[in-house]
Design a protein around this motif. Sequence first.
Motif, mmCIF file in Angstrom:
data_model
loop_
_atom_site.group_PDB
_atom_site.id
_atom_site.type_symbol
_atom_site.label_atom_id
_atom_site.label_comp_id
_atom_site.label_asym_id
_atom_site.label_seq_id
_atom_site.Cartn_x
_atom_site.Cartn_y
_atom_site.Cartn_z
ATOM 1 N N LEU B 16 72.952 -22.179 -5.171
ATOM 2 C CA LEU B 16 73.455 -21.152 -6.083
ATOM 3 C C LEU B 16 72.556 -19.928 -6.029
ATOM 4 O O LEU B 16 71.338 -20.043 -5.893
ATOM 5 C CB LEU B 16 73.499 -21.695 -7.519
ATOM 6 N N PRO B 18 72.249 -17.085 -8.536
ATOM 7 C CA PRO B 18 72.684 -16.466 -9.798
ATOM 8 C C PRO B 18 72.410 -14.965 -9.843
ATOM 9 O O PRO B 18 73.176 -14.215 -10.449
ATOM 10 C CB PRO B 18 71.883 -17.217 -10.871
ATOM 11 N N GLU B 19 71.347 -14.514 -9.176
ATOM 12 C CA GLU B 19 71.066 -13.079 -9.180
ATOM 13 C C GLU B 19 72.174 -12.318 -8.453
ATOM 14 O O GLU B 19 72.664 -11.284 -8.935
ATOM 15 C CB GLU B 19 69.703 -12.818 -8.511
ATOM 16 N N THR B 21 75.269 -13.332 -7.996
ATOM 17 C CA THR B 21 76.497 -13.414 -8.797
ATOM 18 C C THR B 21 76.475 -12.399 -9.936
ATOM 19 O O THR B 21 77.480 -11.752 -10.239
ATOM 20 C CB THR B 21 76.639 -14.838 -9.378
ATOM 21 N N THR B 22 75.306 -12.247 -10.558
ATOM 22 C CA THR B 22 75.177 -11.310 -11.685
ATOM 23 C C THR B 22 75.368 -9.875 -11.207
ATOM 24 O O THR B 22 76.044 -9.075 -11.868
ATOM 25 C CB THR B 22 73.787 -11.466 -12.333
#
Lengths: 82, 82
Positions: B16, B18-19, B21-22
Amino acid sequence: MLYHAEVTIELKSGMLDPEGTTIKRALEHLGYQTKKVSTAKKYTIQLDSNSADIARQKVDEMCQKIIANPIIHNYTIELREA
Amino acid sequence: MLYHAEVTIELKSGMLDPEGTTIKRALEHLGYQTKKVSTAKKYTIQLDSNSADIARQKVDEMCQKIIANPIIHNYTIELREA
């Protein structure tokens, strides 16, 4: 057309790089001598666009608005067709 | 001889990000559609060495010991004479 843009965000010269300094010191503790360690961030952005020029312009806007801080960062964009 | 090693640390596929995706979501809020945004870290290490082979081997050891986490990261090393 799908494009891959590789954006590299570096600190401007003269800006402190505490992460790089910390890694340099940690490497010294492990017995590795280095002259300098500097850090940068790389973003790979995949986007659809009608032309490379438009894609590059869009990515440049993204960098200026959200990805880079123009006060402390330099950024470069490398674009290629996917 | 002084060498510059550019180390790029990427997440292994399936991990994953997340950075990324953000940032993708934030770009959408600003009106920029992207297929995918992924993040990586770049370290530039300046070191003295008698040969390119020794320099590359040292940087590889640094990556394995401290810079990368081999469970979740892939890394590439690009070496050039300064």
